[in-house]
Design a protein around this motif. Structure first.
Motif, PDB file in Angstrom:
ATOM      1  N   ASN A  13       0.824  -1.210   0.000  1.00  0.00           N
ATOM      2  CA  ASN A  13       0.000   0.000   0.000  1.00  0.00           C
ATOM      3  C   ASN A  13       0.857   1.258   0.000  1.00  0.00           C
ATOM      4  O   ASN A  13       0.556   2.226  -0.697  1.00  0.00           O
ATOM      5  CB  ASN A  13      -0.951   0.002   1.197  1.00  0.00           C
ATOM      6  N   ARG A  14       1.930   1.256   0.773  1.00  0.00           N
ATOM      7  CA  ARG A  14       2.838   2.416   0.800  1.00  0.00           C
ATOM      8  C   ARG A  14       3.522   2.597  -0.548  1.00  0.00           C
ATOM      9  O   ARG A  14       3.709   3.719  -1.012  1.00  0.00           O
ATOM     10  CB  ARG A  14       3.879   2.247   1.897  1.00  0.00           C
ATOM     11  N   GLY A  15       3.883   1.490  -1.165  1.00  0.00           N
ATOM     12  CA  GLY A  15       4.521   1.555  -2.480  1.00  0.00           C
ATOM     13  C   GLY A  15       3.589   2.141  -3.528  1.00  0.00           C
ATOM     14  O   GLY A  15       3.997   2.965  -4.346  1.00  0.00           O
ATOM     15  N   LYS A  16       2.326   1.741  -3.488  1.00  0.00           N
ATOM     16  CA  LYS A  16       1.348   2.275  -4.439  1.00  0.00           C
ATOM     17  C   LYS A  16       1.118   3.760  -4.197  1.00  0.00           C
ATOM     18  O   LYS A  16       1.005   4.538  -5.150  1.00  0.00           O
ATOM     19  CB  LYS A  16       0.033   1.515  -4.331  1.00  0.00           C
ATOM     20  N   GLN A  17       1.048   4.155  -2.933  1.00  0.00           N
ATOM     21  CA  GLN A  17       0.857   5.576  -2.626  1.00  0.00           C
ATOM     22  C   GLN A  17       2.045   6.387  -3.138  1.00  0.00           C
ATOM     23  O   GLN A  17       1.869   7.456  -3.712  1.00  0.00           O
ATOM     24  CB  GLN A  17       0.686   5.785  -1.127  1.00  0.00           C
ATOM     25  N   GLY A  18       3.245   5.873  -2.925  1.00  0.00           N
ATOM     26  CA  GLY A  18       4.441   6.561  -3.402  1.00  0.00           C
ATOM     27  C   GLY A  18       4.468   6.643  -4.913  1.00  0.00           C
ATOM     28  O   GLY A  18       4.837   7.669  -5.492  1.00  0.00           O
ATOM     29  N   SER A  19       4.080   5.570  -5.554  1.00  0.00           N
ATOM     30  CA  SER A  19       4.039   5.536  -7.008  1.00  0.00           C
ATOM     31  C   SER A  19       3.019   6.537  -7.554  1.00  0.00           C
ATOM     32  O   SER A  19       3.293   7.258  -8.517  1.00  0.00           O
ATOM     33  CB  SER A  19       3.690   4.120  -7.473  1.00  0.00           C
ATOM     34  N   ASP A  20       1.851   6.580  -6.929  1.00  0.00           N
ATOM     35  CA  ASP A  20       0.814   7.525  -7.358  1.00  0.00           C
ATOM     36  C   ASP A  20       1.255   8.969  -7.140  1.00  0.00           C
ATOM     37  O   ASP A  20       1.022   9.833  -7.983  1.00  0.00           O
ATOM     38  CB  ASP A  20      -0.494   7.271  -6.609  1.00  0.00           C
ATOM     39  N   THR A  21       1.899   9.220  -6.007  1.00  0.00           N
ATOM     40  CA  THR A  21       2.385  10.569  -5.709  1.00  0.00           C
ATOM     41  C   THR A  21       3.446  10.996  -6.719  1.00  0.00           C
ATOM     42  O   THR A  21       3.426  12.124  -7.208  1.00  0.00           O
ATOM     43  CB  THR A  21       2.958  10.634  -4.285  1.00  0.00           C
ATOM     44  N   ALA A  22       4.352  10.085  -7.025  1.00  0.00           N
ATOM     45  CA  ALA A  22       5.399  10.392  -8.006  1.00  0.00           C
ATOM     46  C   ALA A  22       4.791  10.694  -9.368  1.00  0.00           C
ATOM     47  O   ALA A  22       5.192  11.664 -10.035  1.00  0.00           O
ATOM     48  CB  ALA A  22       6.380   9.232  -8.108  1.00  0.00           C
ATOM     49  N   GLU A  23       3.818   9.896  -9.779  1.00  0.00           N
ATOM     50  CA  GLU A  23       3.156  10.124 -11.067  1.00  0.00           C
ATOM     51  C   GLU A  23       2.491  11.502 -11.087  1.00  0.00           C
ATOM     52  O   GLU A  23       2.617  12.255 -12.051  1.00  0.00           O
ATOM     53  CB  GLU A  23       2.112   9.043 -11.336  1.00  0.00           C
ATOM     54  N   GLN A  24       1.817  11.836 -10.022  1.00  0.00           N
ATOM     55  CA  GLN A  24       1.122  13.126  -9.936  1.00  0.00           C
ATOM     56  C   GLN A  24       2.113  14.288 -10.013  1.00  0.00           C
ATOM     57  O   GLN A  24       1.895  15.255 -10.746  1.00  0.00           O
ATOM     58  CB  GLN A  24       0.329  13.192  -8.635  1.00  0.00           C
ATOM     59  N   LYS A  25       3.216  14.190  -9.283  1.00  0.00           N
ATOM     60  CA  LYS A  25       4.199  15.273  -9.276  1.00  0.00           C
ATOM     61  C   LYS A  25       4.869  15.435 -10.644  1.00  0.00           C
ATOM     62  O   LYS A  25       5.096  16.552 -11.098  1.00  0.00           O
ATOM     63  CB  LYS A  25       5.238  15.043  -8.188  1.00  0.00           C
ATOM     64  N   ILE A  26       5.177  14.332 -11.285  1.00  0.00           N
ATOM     65  CA  ILE A  26       5.787  14.398 -12.615  1.00  0.00           C
ATOM     66  C   ILE A  26       4.825  15.055 -13.594  1.00  0.00           C
ATOM     67  O   ILE A  26       5.222  15.914 -14.388  1.00  0.00           O
ATOM     68  CB  ILE A  26       6.204  12.997 -13.101  1.00  0.00           C
ATOM     69  N   ASN A  27       3.551  14.666 -13.533  1.00  0.00           N
ATOM     70  CA  ASN A  27       2.560  15.265 -14.428  1.00  0.00           C
ATOM     71  C   ASN A  27       2.386  16.757 -14.150  1.00  0.00           C
ATOM     72  O   ASN A  27       2.187  17.539 -15.081  1.00  0.00           O
ATOM     73  CB  ASN A  27       1.220  14.527 -14.335  1.00  0.00           C
ATOM     74  N   LYS A  29       4.790  18.781 -12.983  1.00  0.00           N
ATOM     75  CA  LYS A  29       6.013  19.449 -13.453  1.00  0.00           C
ATOM     76  C   LYS A  29       6.046  19.571 -14.973  1.00  0.00           C
ATOM     77  O   LYS A  29       6.575  20.542 -15.502  1.00  0.00           O
ATOM     78  CB  LYS A  29       7.258  18.696 -12.983  1.00  0.00           C
ATOM     79  N   THR A  30       5.490  18.583 -15.671  1.00  0.00           N
ATOM     80  CA  THR A  30       5.536  18.591 -17.134  1.00  0.00           C
ATOM     81  C   THR A  30       4.255  19.138 -17.747  1.00  0.00           C
ATOM     82  O   THR A  30       4.122  19.165 -18.969  1.00  0.00           O
ATOM     83  CB  THR A  30       5.784  17.175 -17.684  1.00  0.00           C
ATOM     84  N   GLY A  31       3.325  19.557 -16.905  1.00  0.00           N
ATOM     85  CA  GLY A  31       2.063  20.075 -17.411  1.00  0.00           C
ATOM     86  C   GLY A  31       1.210  19.012 -18.083  1.00  0.00           C
ATOM     87  O   GLY A  31       0.379  19.320 -18.928  1.00  0.00           O
ATOM     88  N   GLY A  32       1.433  17.751 -17.723  1.00  0.00           N
ATOM     89  CA  GLY A  32       0.653  16.654 -18.304  1.00  0.00           C
ATOM     90  C   GLY A  32       1.062  16.289 -19.716  1.00  0.00           C
ATOM     91  O   GLY A  32       0.419  15.465 -20.356  1.00  0.00           O
ATOM     92  N   LYS A  33       2.141  16.897 -20.199  1.00  0.00           N
ATOM     93  CA  LYS A  33       2.578  16.679 -21.579  1.00  0.00           C
ATOM     94  C   LYS A  33       2.946  15.212 -21.850  1.00  0.00           C
ATOM     95  O   LYS A  33       2.721  14.702 -22.944  1.00  0.00           O
ATOM     96  CB  LYS A  33       3.775  17.575 -21.877  1.00  0.00           C
ATOM     97  N   TYR A  34       3.479  14.539 -20.843  1.00  0.00           N
ATOM     98  CA  TYR A  34       3.934  13.153 -21.006  1.00  0.00           C
ATOM     99  C   TYR A  34       3.109  12.187 -20.160  1.00  0.00           C
ATOM    100  O   TYR A  34       3.589  11.153 -19.720  1.00  0.00           O
ATOM    101  CB  TYR A  34       5.417  13.047 -20.617  1.00  0.00           C
ATOM    102  N   GLU A  35       1.847  12.514 -19.951  1.00  0.00           N
ATOM    103  CA  GLU A  35       0.996  11.741 -19.055  1.00  0.00           C
ATOM    104  C   GLU A  35       0.903  10.268 -19.451  1.00  0.00           C
ATOM    105  O   GLU A  35       0.992   9.385 -18.588  1.00  0.00           O
ATOM    106  CB  GLU A  35      -0.403  12.355 -19.008  1.00  0.00           C
ATOM    107  N   ASP A  36       0.748   9.986 -20.728  1.00  0.00           N
ATOM    108  CA  ASP A  36       0.641   8.597 -21.184  1.00  0.00           C
ATOM    109  C   ASP A  36       1.929   7.824 -20.920  1.00  0.00           C
ATOM    110  O   ASP A  36       1.895   6.681 -20.453  1.00  0.00           O
ATOM    111  CB  ASP A  36       0.303   8.527 -22.673  1.00  0.00           C
ATOM    112  N   GLN A  37       3.072   8.446 -21.204  1.00  0.00           N
ATOM    113  CA  GLN A  37       4.353   7.781 -20.980  1.00  0.00           C
ATOM    114  C   GLN A  37       4.600   7.550 -19.488  1.00  0.00           C
ATOM    115  O   GLN A  37       5.115   6.506 -19.085  1.00  0.00           O
ATOM    116  CB  GLN A  37       5.507   8.601 -21.571  1.00  0.00           C
ATOM    117  N   VAL A  38       4.244   8.529 -18.668  1.00  0.00           N
ATOM    118  CA  VAL A  38       4.427   8.400 -17.221  1.00  0.00           C
ATOM    119  C   VAL A  38       3.543   7.276 -16.685  1.00  0.00           C
ATOM    120  O   VAL A  38       3.982   6.456 -15.872  1.00  0.00           O
ATOM    121  CB  VAL A  38       4.126   9.740 -16.501  1.00  0.00           C
TER     122      VAL A  38
END
Length: 63
Positions: A13-27, A29-38
């Motif tokens: 559960n902690r790993g999934k939360q971290g993964s989701d948080t990382a995905e959100q932060k990357i999106n 920072k990039t303005g969602g430009k690479y959302e599919d790749q992320v």
């Protein structure tokens, strides 16, 4: 459920939360430009680490 199963579940559960948080932060920072790749990268990483969401949805909860 044994004590080790509880630890494993908590770690997953902690790993999934971290993964989701990382995905959100990357999106953000990039303005969602690479959302599919992320998203694809997140799914591959979770699958490699045994946190595959589709597999967990199909698996019933253990008593």
């Amino acid at each position: 459920m044994g004590i080790f199963d509880k630890f494993k579940s908590q770690a997953r559960n902690r790993g999934k939360q971290g993964s989701d948080t990382a995905e959100q932060k990357i999106n953000e920072k990039t303005g969602g430009k690479y959302e599919d790749q992320v998203d694809t990268g997140q799914q591959r990483a979770e699958g490699t680490l045994g946190m595959d969401r589709d597999r967990d949805r199909d698996r019933p909860e253990q008593p």
